[in-house]
Design a protein around this motif. Structure first.
Motif, PDB file in Angstrom:
ATOM      1  N   ASP A  54      57.272  54.113 100.658  1.00  0.00           N
ATOM      2  CA  ASP A  54      56.241  54.044  99.618  1.00  0.00           C
ATOM      3  C   ASP A  54      56.776  53.473  98.312  1.00  0.00           C
ATOM      4  OD1 ASP A  54      53.686  55.666 100.745  1.00  0.00           O
ATOM      5  OD2 ASP A  54      55.549  56.516 101.512  1.00  0.00           O
ATOM      6  N   ILE A  55      57.242  52.248  98.390  1.00  0.00           N
ATOM      7  CA  ILE A  55      57.856  51.580  97.240  1.00  0.00           C
ATOM      8  C   ILE A  55      56.790  51.118  96.247  1.00  0.00           C
ATOM      9  CG2 ILE A  55      59.316  49.625  96.559  1.00  0.00           C
ATOM     10  CD1 ILE A  55      60.351  49.798  99.570  1.00  0.00           C
ATOM     11  N   HIS A  56      55.645  50.684  96.763  1.00  0.00           N
ATOM     12  CA  HIS A  56      54.491  50.318  95.936  1.00  0.00           C
ATOM     13  C   HIS A  56      54.825  49.333  94.821  1.00  0.00           C
ATOM     14  CE1 HIS A  56      51.721  52.955  97.965  1.00  0.00           C
ATOM     15  NE2 HIS A  56      52.490  54.007  97.762  1.00  0.00           N
ATOM     16  N   GLY A  57      55.652  48.359  95.132  1.00  0.00           N
ATOM     17  CA  GLY A  57      55.923  47.279  94.181  1.00  0.00           C
ATOM     18  C   GLY A  57      56.794  47.652  93.004  1.00  0.00           C
ATOM     19  N   GLU A  58      57.417  48.839  93.026  1.00  0.00           N
ATOM     20  CA  GLU A  58      58.264  49.270  91.906  1.00  0.00           C
ATOM     21  C   GLU A  58      59.670  48.695  92.095  1.00  0.00           C
ATOM     22  OE1 GLU A  58      57.179  50.646  89.324  1.00  0.00           O
ATOM     23  OE2 GLU A  58      55.250  51.514  89.900  1.00  0.00           O
ATOM     24  N   ALA A  59      59.863  47.464  91.655  1.00  0.00           N
ATOM     25  CA  ALA A  59      61.095  46.723  91.959  1.00  0.00           C
ATOM     26  C   ALA A  59      62.328  47.332  91.304  1.00  0.00           C
ATOM     27  CB  ALA A  59      60.934  45.261  91.548  1.00  0.00           C
ATOM     28  N   ASP A  60      62.249  47.708  90.028  1.00  0.00           N
ATOM     29  CA  ASP A  60      63.437  48.222  89.330  1.00  0.00           C
ATOM     30  C   ASP A  60      63.992  49.464  90.015  1.00  0.00           C
ATOM     31  OD1 ASP A  60      63.308  46.194  87.504  1.00  0.00           O
ATOM     32  OD2 ASP A  60      62.338  47.377  85.937  1.00  0.00           O
ATOM     33  N   GLN A  61      63.099  50.403  90.318  1.00  0.00           N
ATOM     34  CA  GLN A  61      63.545  51.636  90.974  1.00  0.00           C
ATOM     35  C   GLN A  61      64.071  51.334  92.377  1.00  0.00           C
ATOM     36  OE1 GLN A  61      62.151  55.109  89.811  1.00  0.00           O
ATOM     37  NE2 GLN A  61      62.441  56.282  91.666  1.00  0.00           N
ATOM     38  N   PHE A  62      63.379  50.454  93.094  1.00  0.00           N
ATOM     39  CA  PHE A  62      63.805  50.084  94.445  1.00  0.00           C
ATOM     40  C   PHE A  62      65.216  49.512  94.443  1.00  0.00           C
ATOM     41  CE2 PHE A  62      64.291  46.540  97.450  1.00  0.00           C
ATOM     42  CZ  PHE A  62      64.225  47.228  98.652  1.00  0.00           C
ATOM     43  N   PHE A  63      65.467  48.560  93.562  1.00  0.00           N
ATOM     44  CA  PHE A  63      66.778  47.909  93.556  1.00  0.00           C
ATOM     45  C   PHE A  63      67.881  48.874  93.136  1.00  0.00           C
ATOM     46  CE2 PHE A  63      64.253  43.907  93.299  1.00  0.00           C
ATOM     47  CZ  PHE A  63      64.737  43.342  94.464  1.00  0.00           C
ATOM     48  N   HIS A  64      67.565  49.779  92.220  1.00  0.00           N
ATOM     49  CA  HIS A  64      68.589  50.744  91.803  1.00  0.00           C
ATOM     50  C   HIS A  64      68.964  51.662  92.968  1.00  0.00           C
ATOM     51  CE1 HIS A  64      71.016  52.928  88.920  1.00  0.00           C
ATOM     52  NE2 HIS A  64      70.503  54.065  89.379  1.00  0.00           N
ATOM     53  N   VAL A  65      67.955  52.152  93.672  1.00  0.00           N
ATOM     54  CA  VAL A  65      68.211  53.036  94.817  1.00  0.00           C
ATOM     55  C   VAL A  65      68.954  52.284  95.915  1.00  0.00           C
ATOM     56  CG1 VAL A  65      67.097  54.359  96.661  1.00  0.00           C
ATOM     57  CG2 VAL A  65      66.266  54.562  94.310  1.00  0.00           C
ATOM     58  N   LEU A  66      68.581  51.038  96.118  1.00  0.00           N
ATOM     59  CA  LEU A  66      69.241  50.236  97.150  1.00  0.00           C
ATOM     60  C   LEU A  66      70.702  49.984  96.796  1.00  0.00           C
ATOM     61  CD1 LEU A  66      68.121  49.001  99.793  1.00  0.00           C
ATOM     62  CD2 LEU A  66      67.997  46.816  98.602  1.00  0.00           C
ATOM     63  N   LYS A  67      70.957  49.673  95.538  1.00  0.00           N
ATOM     64  CA  LYS A  67      72.327  49.365  95.102  1.00  0.00           C
ATOM     65  C   LYS A  67      73.250  50.576  95.208  1.00  0.00           C
ATOM     66  CE  LYS A  67      71.041  45.708  91.807  1.00  0.00           C
ATOM     67  NZ  LYS A  67      71.970  44.641  92.223  1.00  0.00           N
ATOM     68  N   ASN A  68      72.716  51.762  94.903  1.00  0.00           N
ATOM     69  CA  ASN A  68      73.604  52.934  94.961  1.00  0.00           C
ATOM     70  C   ASN A  68      73.573  53.636  96.311  1.00  0.00           C
ATOM     71  OD1 ASN A  68      71.475  54.924  94.985  1.00  0.00           O
ATOM     72  ND2 ASN A  68      71.344  54.800  92.755  1.00  0.00           N
ATOM     73  N   GLY A  69      72.722  53.110  97.218  1.00  0.00           N
ATOM     74  CA  GLY A  69      72.680  53.699  98.558  1.00  0.00           C
ATOM     75  C   GLY A  69      72.305  55.165  98.546  1.00  0.00           C
ATOM     76  N   SER A  70      71.449  55.550  97.585  1.00  0.00           N
ATOM     77  CA  SER A  70      71.047  56.957  97.427  1.00  0.00           C
ATOM     78  C   SER A  70      72.264  57.886  97.384  1.00  0.00           C
ATOM     79  CB  SER A  70      70.088  57.377  98.551  1.00  0.00           C
ATOM     80  OG  SER A  70      68.849  56.747  98.406  1.00  0.00           O
TER      81      SER A  70
END
Length: 670
Positions: A54-70
């Motif tokens: 449920d990313i819903h187009g929220e790019a900044d949050q998505f990329f941050h989570v992706l970069k840190n691998g949660s």
């Protein structure tokens, strides 16, 4: 009986298979080497899976989570350095790995002894990279290496610094990188490699599209991601239907973009021309203030002039009315969808300004409908037809949109069974007693896995079939809209989509969208575990060690809801990635990390800004909870890919036997 083959036929098929295999492995040596290689891979630790929903187009949050691998990157740093690094140094190193170029810009301005900092940092990054690469074969790591520094990185991460014969060699490489001015570029490439190696596979459990403006940027990135699968959400399916040319889907896509101030995704990112709609709306609704169609901007609404805002409100109303007409036409031509209760335009009394919904009469908040012919309320006006014809062509001929949708088809599905778990976006439609609800489509009943498979097959037909197969193609396109909004759709899961009521009626009770019994039953711990077991069995998974990973419905942590259901069998990981949900949920989403040691549920806080993340070295992993720790570490042999490798080893051993007993001849020239 007709499908049974004789032993001689089986032997002939097996020989043919071995002959094909011998083309790839033409000798005893070649087959033996591959067996040894595959057997070794089976003994490597299972790769880390990362699950977002449920990313819903929220790019900044998505990329941050992706970069840190949660939190997976930070875990590698902790594993490597333990207490030998202070928290401040660990935070700086983690932020550098997430945002290497941006963090280097700050450090290079502030650091007095930059060469010393480079040297220390390179050593630390190489140590983290070694640990991240240790799960993989050298061949797999080699394929991930950046082209510019592939040889150097391979030397550094494979050499052991403690060997005195190599120490000078190792340090000489790092010193030379710094001396010739390549430290910055090298650090950036090394950080990106660590991000790549920390996560082996990514699952996106639906809804890339919707309210935020970053869906295009997100899809561009996912198309380049090394290993990803996507479970379609209802919003993804809506865009897929729109790309196929389905008119109701197109109208819904534009209406939602207009509602949330996101028309730039269509106009700027995809280059879809909305001027015909804008001109039509300005002319048709010139004297209509369209007050019920306010735009809910999530960006900088102050940048818009009052004229621009009014234009978007008029476009919003224009496309909404068109949508209700088109959906009415669709409902009438598809009686098997059983959606007659959603035919509301013909229930309007224009003289009284009322509408009848489910047998009750309500006062309309807006009675200006200049394009509706009350004798045939679902007929488009000639001007509306022209607008829709242009829009259909624009959507079907948008090259970038088509590339993204084809990627969703290629990498996606309605559900995915992977490494003992099932991933799906919405729900498995259930009856009140918890049994699978049978849904009749085209005169035949489908439930459970069969319902998913039928809908997915026709969604694909709706997009891929040629126009010459119009009946099947059109049904597939209409079924894509069904998946978006029908109570029997696995990705929707509500009694109705009350769009009309939310715009035109003020009574909360008529706006309610009651959820599928699935959502009530999974909140009941007395029955939830058994329902989860039934679902796992339905999809051919073992209830003893299987899990359901589910998106779609935001978990309201503020109200005490838990994302973990059924004694750890079910995880609902939609916690509010979208800013629109965060006031309700109290958080900014959940993600899941599934590594060789077990499952971790990660709670995220809202991503405030890139600047704060870099300068203050903040992270949004608020809580990392180990929800299942495996008694024994998992290896590749325990995964789905491991089963494939075992079958291949078996085939190669048969080939080896055939070479040795003279059934097949080696071909050394190959």
């Amino acid at each position: 009986m007709g499908n049974t083959i004789t032993k001689s036929e089986y032997d002939a098929l097996q020989r043919k298979h071995l002959e094909v295999l011998s083309e790839m492995y033409p000798s005893i040596a070649a087959a033996s080497t591959e067996i040894i290689n595959l057997q070794a891979i089976l003994n490597l630790p299972k790769g880390t899976e990362h699950v977002l929903s449920d990313i819903h187009g929220e790019a900044d949050q998505f990329f941050h989570v992706l970069k840190n691998g949660s939190g997976a990157v930070r875990a590698k740093i902790d594993d490597e350095f333990g207490n030998s690094l202070c928290i401040r140094d660990k935070k700086q190193l983690a932020t550098l790995i997430y945002y290497p170029a941006e963090k280097l810009d700050l450090i290079e301005k502030e650091e007095a002894e930059l060469d010393d900092w480079y040297k220390i940092t390179l050593h630390r990054l190489i140590q983290v990279c070694k640990r991240a690469a240790s799960k993989y074969t050298r061949s797999k790591v080699r394929k991930a290496l950046p082209k510019d520094f592939a040889y150097v990185i391979e030397e550094l991460i494979n050499e052991k610094e403690e060997f005195i014969n190599k120490e000078a060699y190792y340090n000489g490489i790092i010193d030379t990188i710094i001396r010739i001015g390549r430290a910055r570029a090298f650090i950036i490439q090394l950080c990106e490699l660590i991000q790549r190696l920390v996560i082996d596979h990514l699952h996106i459990v639906g809804d890339i599209y919707d309210r935020g403006s970053g869906a295009v940027e997100i899809l561009d990135h996912l198309m380049k991601y090394h290993s990803v699968d996507i479970q379609w959400g209802n919003h993804d399916l809506l865009w897929m239907g729109a790309a196929s040319g389905q008119e109701s889907c197109i109208a819904n896509v534009i209406r939602i973009c207009a509602r949330y101030g996101n028309l730039e995704t269509l106009e700027d990112d995809y280059g879809i021309n909305l001027m015909p709609l804008a001109n039509f709306a300005l002319e048709t609704y010139a004297d209509d203030p369209c007050e019920l169609f306010n735009v809910q901007y999530h960006g900088d609404s102050d940048a818009l002039s009052r004229i621009e805002e009014q234009t978007e409100m008029k476009m919003h109303k224009a496309i909404s009315v068109i949508q209700f007409k088109l959906e009415g036409q669709l409902i009438k031509r598809r009686p098997d969808f059983k959606m007659e209760s959603r035919l509301l335009l013909d229930k309007i009394n224009p003289e009284e300004g009322t509408v009848e919904v489910d047998g009750c009469t309500y006062k309309l908040l807006d009675t200006l409908f200049p394009t509706i012919i009350w004798s045939d309320p679902y007929q488009l006006s000639k001007e509306e037809e022209k607008v829709m014809n242009r829009l259909v062509q624009n959507f079907k001929n948008c090259e970038k949109l088509q590339r993204h949708i084809q990627f969703l088809f290629k990498s996606g599905s309605l559900y995915r069974c992977y490494n003992k778990n099932i991933y799906y976006h919405g729900c498995v439609p259930l009856n009140e007693d918890g049994s699978f609800r049978e849904v009749y489509l085209r005169g035949k009943g489908y439930k459970g896995q069969a319902l998913y498979d039928f809908i997915e097959q026709y969604v694909r037909k709706g997009y891929y079939l040629p126009e010459s197969e119009a009946e099947e193609k059109t049904y597939g396109q209409d079924l894509t809209w069904f998946a978006w909004s029908n109570e029997n759709s696995p990705v929707f899961g509500k009694e109705k989509m009350a769009t009309f009521e939310r715009y035109f009626l003020g009574e909360p009770e008529v706006q309610e969208e009651r959820k599928d019994p699935y959502y009530r039953l999974i909140e009941d711990e007395r029955v939830c575990e058994e329902i989860c077991n039934n679902i796992l069995r339905e999809f051919k998974l073992n209830p003893e060690d299987g899990h359901i990973i589910n998106g779609h419905m935001p978990v309201k942590l503020k109200k005490g809801e838990s994302p973990i259901k059924g004694n750890g069998k079910l995880f609902i990981i939609d916690g509010g990635f979208s800013k629109a949900y965060q006031k309700t949920t109290g958080i900014a989403g959940y993600t899941l990390v599934y590594n060789s040691y077990g499952l971790k549920l990660v709670t995220h806080m809202p991503f405030e800004s890139l600047e704060r993340a870099i300068i203050e070295e903040t992270d949004i992993c608020e809580d990392i909870c180990v929800v299942e720790k495996l008694l024994e570490r998992q290896y590749v042999a325990d995964t789905d890919n491991g089963q494939i490798l075992k079958r291949k080893i078996g085939d190669l051993e048969l080939l080896l036997k055939a070479y040795r007993n003279g059934e097949l001849r080696e071909n050394a020239e190959k």
